[in-house]
Scaffold this motif. Structure first.
Motif, short mmCIF file in Angstrom:
data_model
loop_
_atom_site.label_atom_id
_atom_site.label_comp_id
_atom_site.label_asym_id
_atom_site.label_seq_id
_atom_site.Cartn_x
_atom_site.Cartn_y
_atom_site.Cartn_z
N LYS A 87 10.79 84.79 68.04
CA LYS A 87 10.66 84.47 67.04
C LYS A 87 8.52 83.88 67.18
O LYS A 87 7.63 83.83 66.51
CB LYS A 87 10.91 82.42 66.58
CG LYS A 87 12.36 83.32 66.64
CD LYS A 87 12.92 82.21 65.51
CE LYS A 87 14.02 82.29 64.89
NZ LYS A 87 14.57 81.17 64.35
N MET A 105 4.27 77.01 56.04
CA MET A 105 5.34 76.91 55.39
C MET A 105 5.96 78.42 55.37
O MET A 105 7.38 78.61 55.44
CB MET A 105 5.29 76.41 53.87
CG MET A 105 6.36 76.50 52.67
SD MET A 105 7.58 75.66 53.37
CE MET A 105 6.70 73.56 52.62
N LYS A 106 5.12 79.51 55.26
CA LYS A 106 5.45 80.99 55.34
C LYS A 106 5.97 80.99 56.68
O LYS A 106 7.10 82.16 56.33
CB LYS A 106 4.33 81.29 54.78
CG LYS A 106 4.30 83.11 54.79
CD LYS A 106 2.95 83.92 54.23
CE LYS A 106 2.91 85.26 54.39
NZ LYS A 106 4.58 85.89 54.66
N HIS A 108 7.66 78.96 57.95
CA HIS A 108 8.82 78.44 58.22
C HIS A 108 10.10 78.79 57.87
O HIS A 108 11.26 79.23 58.25
CB HIS A 108 8.61 76.96 57.54
CG HIS A 108 9.86 76.56 56.88
ND1 HIS A 108 11.34 76.29 57.21
CD2 HIS A 108 10.47 76.52 55.06
CE1 HIS A 108 11.99 76.07 55.77
NE2 HIS A 108 11.40 76.18 55.26
N ARG A 109 9.84 80.07 56.32
CA ARG A 109 9.92 80.85 55.86
C ARG A 109 10.32 82.13 56.38
O ARG A 109 11.36 82.85 56.37
CB ARG A 109 10.08 81.29 54.40
CG ARG A 109 10.32 79.91 53.52
CD ARG A 109 9.17 80.09 52.05
NE ARG A 109 9.35 79.11 51.43
CZ ARG A 109 8.14 78.82 50.51
NH1 ARG A 109 7.44 79.31 50.21
NH2 ARG A 109 8.75 77.63 49.53
N ASP A 110 9.22 82.41 57.13
CA ASP A 110 8.95 84.32 57.45
C ASP A 110 9.97 84.09 58.56
O ASP A 110 11.14 85.25 59.01
CB ASP A 110 8.07 84.29 58.02
CG ASP A 110 7.39 85.02 56.78
OD1 ASP A 110 8.38 84.94 54.98
OD2 ASP A 110 6.33 85.40 56.62
N GLU A 112 12.17 81.39 60.23
CA GLU A 112 13.62 80.79 60.36
C GLU A 112 13.46 79.88 60.86
O GLU A 112 14.39 79.21 62.10
CB GLU A 112 14.57 81.16 60.54
CG GLU A 112 15.02 83.00 59.13
CD GLU A 112 16.37 83.04 59.09
OE1 GLU A 112 16.92 83.42 60.34
OE2 GLU A 112 16.79 84.10 57.66
N SER A 114 12.60 75.07 61.42
CA SER A 114 12.33 74.12 60.36
C SER A 114 10.64 73.89 59.82
O SER A 114 9.36 74.47 60.75
CB SER A 114 12.39 72.85 61.01
OG SER A 114 12.00 72.49 61.84
N TYR A 115 10.24 73.31 58.72
CA TYR A 115 8.39 73.13 58.63
C TYR A 115 7.76 72.50 59.56
O TYR A 115 6.88 73.34 60.58
CB TYR A 115 8.68 72.59 57.23
CG TYR A 115 6.68 72.37 57.16
CD1 TYR A 115 5.97 73.25 56.44
CD2 TYR A 115 6.28 71.63 57.47
CE1 TYR A 115 4.58 73.31 56.09
CE2 TYR A 115 5.12 70.98 56.78
CZ TYR A 115 3.89 71.68 56.58
OH TYR A 115 2.78 71.53 56.15
N ALA A 118 7.10 75.10 62.80
CA ALA A 118 6.23 75.56 62.32
C ALA A 118 4.37 75.48 62.21
O ALA A 118 3.58 75.76 63.07
CB ALA A 118 6.42 76.85 60.78
#
Length: 322
Positions: A87, A105-106, A108-110, A112, A114-115, A118
């Motif tokens: 990661k 935030m991106k 965190h999503r990309d 996987e 936590s915010y 990230a």
């Protein structure tokens, strides 16, 4: 790979290629070790090469000199991070290939996570983008300042009132950043400063330009008595006079501000220097192939450490986003 617009001389890495390069954690670990150790494993605690493999669950190597276990993370920004190296590799790739940066935030999503994780990763990667040692340009050098902050027209009336009460005006609440761009190398250096007076700006120029370098600025009076200096008078509508202009460094400000408005939306004065370091660092390696950019960032991680408690510690700077 088909060539497209932009810097076609560069060799990029597609998402599919990236997935093949880093299929699992073992591949990512091998890559990080190769970049950081260059074929000779060394202890992250003391730098010794008298090391052996170990059976420790999390620290796979043992140093015979300082008698400590270590891994490729030891002595780097990733020390004590529980995030898989796979990661970390993807986070570095996204930061190198996204000209306007990557919002937490991106990320965190990309990948996987936590915010908060990230957000912390992003600030540690920004530490790696920061320049090592003094940056001195031979010139010609363009010097300019800019203000970073929210737009008054998008603020709530209560927020405008608060800023006027605290700072006297909305513009005074914005952070000032001064930057220099070297015409010969195309590289930039930028610093957040307290105020744009002569001692502050002249000190910045002295720190980052050779005494013999020609300096190009706008017509601000603070530069008036600087030696080897030429300026353009923006207030009179003059922006270019032959080779005299500041368009190169202004282009850098444009990228920073587009990222502020379109990607991050908010930057606090407390962390602004790290954002500036990220953008100047990425700008300075933009001509390299993507894999070389990634290697550069990883190499810059060595010898640095940013603890979460230090990141969120009170510094006296405003933590209010602008």
């Amino acid at each position: 790979m088909a060539k497209g617009p932009g810097k076609s001389h560069r060799k990029g890495i597609s998402l599919l290629t990236m997935a093949k390069m880093f299929p699992d954690e073992a591949a990512a670990t091998k890559w990080f070790e190769g970049v950081m150790w260059q074929g000779e494993r060394c202890c992250g605690h003391c730098g010794s090469v008298r090391t052996t493999e170990a059976s420790h669950a999390k620290m796979p190597y043992w140093c015979s000199d300082c008698r400590s276990y270590f891994s490729v993370r030891t002595g780097t920004i990733m020390e004590r991070s529980k995030i898989p190296l796979l990661k970390w590799a993807w986070a570095i790739y996204l930061n190198c290939t996204s000209l306007k940066g990557v919002a937490a935030m991106k990320l965190h999503r990309d990948i996987e996570v936590s915010y908060p994780t990230a957000w912390f990763m992003q600030h540690r990667i920004r530490e790696a983008f920061a320049a090592e040692g003094p940056v001195v340009f031979a010139g010609p050098v363009e010097i300019d300042e800019t203000y970073v902050g929210g737009s008054a027209k998008s603020m709530h009336a209560a927020q405008k009132k608060k800023l006027k009460e605290e700072h006297g005006s909305i513009s005074a609440s914005k952070a000032m950043v001064v930057g220099a761009k070297d015409r010969k190398t195309g590289k930039v250096v930028a610093r957040v400063i307290d105020k744009g007076d002569s001692p502050m700006l002249h000190g910045f120029i002295e720190s980052h330009t050779d005494p013999s370098a020609t300096v190009f600025t706008d017509g601000a009076s603070v530069y008036k008595f600087w030696f080897n200096h030429e300026s353009v008078n923006h207030s009179a509508g003059e922006f270019v006079r032959g080779i005299v202009h500041t368009q190169g460094v202004e282009s850098f400000w444009s990228m920073l501000k587009r990222a502020h408005k379109g990607v991050f939306h908010r930057m606090s004065a407390k962390h602004l220097q790290r954002y500036v370091d990220e953008f100047s660092g990425r700008h300075n390696i933009r001509d390299r192939d993507t894999i070389d950019q990634m290697r550069h960032v990883v190499a810059q991680m060595v010898g640095k450490r940013l603890k979460y408690r230090d990141l969120i510690a009170e510094t006296g700077e405003s933590s209010v986003a602008t």
